[in-house]
Design an enzyme around this catalytic site. Sequence first.
Site, mmCIF file in Angstrom:
data_model
loop_
_atom_site.group_PDB
_atom_site.id
_atom_site.type_symbol
_atom_site.label_atom_id
_atom_site.label_comp_id
_atom_site.label_asym_id
_atom_site.label_seq_id
_atom_site.Cartn_x
_atom_site.Cartn_y
_atom_site.Cartn_z
ATOM 1 N N ASP A 336 0.857 -1.178 0.000
ATOM 2 C CA ASP A 336 0.000 0.000 0.000
ATOM 3 C C ASP A 336 0.900 1.238 0.000
ATOM 4 O O ASP A 336 2.130 1.146 0.075
ATOM 5 C CB ASP A 336 -0.946 -0.017 1.205
ATOM 6 C CG ASP A 336 -2.252 0.708 0.941
ATOM 7 O OD1 ASP A 336 -2.262 1.630 0.100
ATOM 8 O OD2 ASP A 336 -3.265 0.373 1.576
ATOM 9 N N GLU A 532 -10.013 7.021 4.645
ATOM 10 C CA GLU A 532 -9.182 6.357 5.648
ATOM 11 C C GLU A 532 -8.548 7.356 6.611
ATOM 12 O O GLU A 532 -8.136 8.436 6.232
ATOM 13 C CB GLU A 532 -8.096 5.535 4.956
ATOM 14 C CG GLU A 532 -7.228 6.323 3.985
ATOM 15 C CD GLU A 532 -6.261 5.426 3.248
ATOM 16 O OE1 GLU A 532 -5.519 4.679 3.911
ATOM 17 O OE2 GLU A 532 -6.232 5.483 2.013
#
Length: 863
Positions: A336, A532
Site C-alpha cells: 500500500d 481512511e
Amino acid sequence: MSLTLLGGLATATPAQADAPAQPVIGQPAKDKDGCAKIEQTLPTLADWPKVDSRFKGKGDDEARIAQILKGMTLEEKVGQMTQPEITSITPDEVKQYAIGSVLNGGGAWPGGNKHATQQDWLNLADAYWNASKTSRTKIPVIWGIDAVHGNNNVYGATVFPHNIGLGAAHDPCLVRDVAGATARQIRATGQDWAFSPTLAVVQDDRWGRTYEGFSEDPRITRSYGFEAINGLQDGATKRIGYNGVIATAKHFIGDGGTMKGQDQGVNPSSEADMINIHGQGYYGALAAGTQTVMVSFNSWTNTDLGINEGKLHGSDKALNQILKGKMGFDGLVVSDWNGIGQVTGCTNSSCPQAINAGIDIVMVPADWKAFITNTIAQVQSGQIPMARIDDAVTRILRVKLRDGLFESQKPSDRSYANSDEALKDNWLARDAARESQTLLKNNGNVLPLKPKSKVLVVGKSADNIQNQTGGWTLSWQGTGNTNADFPNATSILTGIKQDLGDANVTFDATGNVDPKGYDAVIAVIGETPYAEGVGDLTRKTLEASKLYPEDLAVLDKVSGKGTPVVTVYVGGRPLYMNKEINRSDAFVAAWLPGTEGGGVADMLVKGKDGTGYQGTLSYSWPKSACQSPLNPWSPDYDPLFKLGYGLKSGQRVTIGQLDETPGPAACGSTGGGGTATEDLSIYDRTDVPPYTSQIGSASNWGGTVIGPTGTASHPEINTVPTDVNVQGDGLKATWTGTGAAQLYMQNTAGTNDLRSYLNADGALEFDTTVQQAPVNRTVISMHCVYPCFSEVNATKLFTDLAGGPKTTVKIPLSCFNNGLDFEHINTPFLVYTDAAFQASFANVRWVPNGAKDPDARPCSSLT
C-alpha cells in the site's frame, strides 16, 4: 474455534474432524441465478486452506517468463518492482528506469485537473505505454487506480453505491455486474488495474473505512469476494477477459479488525479468527482468480497469544508462509501507499525486510528513485537474495501475460477506450441504489408515498451529491466537491422531483418551512465525506446528534407537527440515532448510494420500483453511543437492529419510543483526576474534535483555522498538507522569517480536564520531519487559556532533527508542570518562533506512560 452467526457461521461437524490437515477451498456453490451463493453456514477451518484458483493461465507462460527474465539486468528487474505515482514520474522516466507500473492515488488526475477528460486520461496512459514499449526490454507498463465504487477518480463517471450498500442488497449478481461495469469504466480511461475490492470483515464501526467493507458477516464477504473478482476480470480463467481489468483483493489481512477501529492499527485476533473471519473474502477472491493482493497497513500482534507479526508489510508469515505458501497464491503482492516505511527499521525508500517478506511491487509514490538505488544496493550486498528479486519479477510478468498485455494495443486502441457510454452506467447505478435501501422503521405504513404526494424536503444531504457519494470520489477524502463536479449525477432531491413532479416538491435544507399542508416531510441527513484515517471515530461517540447536531435540529423543526416525517440517512456506518429515529415515522438507511440519488427516491414513492424495500442490514445497528464493536458472535450482543434486519414494503411493524439517554462526549475516556489509559488524539490526519488546528501571527493573533484542506497563510507563517507517515497525514508549517507566528491546536469552545494524563506519566508525542532548522529561539507550549501557559525550549531539538528522517518526539508532560493548570487545558500543542523555520507535524497526541519510554526527551534537554 467456532462462530455462530444469525443464520450464519457454524461450528465444524464431526465428519469434518476426519478431513485432511489442510482444507481445500475451490469455487463456491452457485445460487439460482448462477452467482456465488451466500451460504447459510461456513465450516470452521482448523488451518489456512489451500485455495484452488480457477485461473490457470496458459501452458507456455512459464517458459516465456523464464526467457524474458534471463535477459533482464538487475536494474530492470528492480524497475519492474517499483510503482511511482503519476504526479512524480514522467513517461521518459518510465522508459529510463524500466518502470513496471504506475498508480494514481485519490485526487491525482492528468495535469492535476479534476475535470480531466477521458481523452486526457488516455493520452497519459498512451504516453506511459509507449515509453515502456520503446524501452530495452519492451515490457509493458501497467497503471493501477483506486476504482472502489466505479472509476471514482474520473470526472463524469457514474459512481456506484459504496460496498456497505451493496452488502445490504445481499445480491452477489449485483456485485458482479457493478464490478464488470467498473472494469469497462477503467478501460474507457486507459488503466489496466483496479485496486479493489476491499474484503475487510469490519468488526468495529468506528473505523473510517467501514463503508468499504461489504459486511461484518464473513459469509457475505466470501461470496462477494468471488463475484467482485469475477466481474472485474471478466470471468477470466486463462487470460483476463476482453472487457476486464486486473483485480486486487485488499487489504491482506485483518484491516477490519483493529482495536477501536483505528485505521492502520493493531489487529489482536487469534490465528483461528484470522482464518475464519478475516480470511473469508480472500478464499472467494483467490478461487475466482484474483491476480493481485494488496498488503494491509495494520499490524497483527497479540503477545498474550504469542503473535507478534507487527506491521504486515514486513510479515514473512502472512505473505510468504500463509498467502503464497499455504493458500497457494501465484499472482503478485503489492504494497500500500508508502506502507514499507511503517515496518520497523525501514523508510519509505528502503525496506529489504518487506521485499524478503514477499512484497513483489512496492508502492513508493514519490521516493521511487531512492528506492531503486537502495534496493539495488541491498541485492548487491546480499540483504535481498537475487532469488527473491527473480521470484517477484516472475510474478509480475505472469500477471502481465495473463492480462494479455504483451499482445495488447496501446490503451486508446483497446475496447471501450474513450467510450462515453462505458463511463456512464446510470441504470445499473440506480438499480444498485434501489437494492441497497434498508427500511428500519415504517410506522403507520407511511412508505411508500402515493404518486403525486405533496412533500417538503429538508436536510443538508437532500441536494448534496458530495455527501451521497462519500469518500474516494474525485478526491481522496471525497471533500472539496460540489454538485457541478458531477455532471451526469442525480441528487436525491432531483430524484424526488422526477418521481413526484417539481410542483409537488418544496425544498428547504434548514427546515424552516411550516410542514402543515404537506402529505409528508422527507428529511435527508447523515454523515459528510471522509476516507481512511480521517473518518476514524476511535474514542469519539457513535451518537449522531453529537457528531452532526444540525441534523437533529432540522428534525426538531419539522417533527410533531401533524405531518409524517420520513428520514433518509446517508452515511458510511450505523450510528446511534435513537433521537433521530424517534422523530421519524419512517426511517431509511440509504448508506452512500453514489451518483444516482434517484434510486433512493424511487423507493420512497409507490409504483417506482416493482419489488419495494428488500435491503437488510449487513452491519448490526447500535442501541447506545459507545456500543462498538458490535457483532453477533460477541457474548453481550444486544443491538437495536440485528444483522439481517430490514422491513419489506407493506410489512406492518411498529417501532415504539426508543431510549434517548445521551452518551458521553467520548467513549473510553479517563478525564479528571484519575489515571488515563488511552491516548488523547489531537491531530490525526485531520483535526480531532474538540481541537482545531490554527495559525496565529500579528496578522491575526485570534487565529486562522487551517481546515480540512490543510492550507492556511499569513505573511509570517503558512501551512500545506504533506506526507509524514502516510498520504496527506501531516501539516508542513513554514515560518517565513518576517515576524513572530505560531501553529497550534486548540479547543475554542472551552477547556478540558487532562490531569489524568499527568498522573499517568504521559507525554506529548508527535511525528515530525524538519526541513529547515530554526534560526531563533523556538518553543513548544501548552495553554490553560492565555496567559496561563507553560513552554519548553525546543530550539536544539528541532536543530538536531533538521534534514533527518521522520522522528517521533516524546516530551514528558511533567516538563510543563510548572504553573500549567492541567484541569483547564484549551491548547495541548503549540509551536512558536519569530524567525525562519520549516517543519512537518503529524499524529499529535498525549500518550499515557509515554514519559517512561527510553526515547522520551529529558526535561533538562528542553531548557
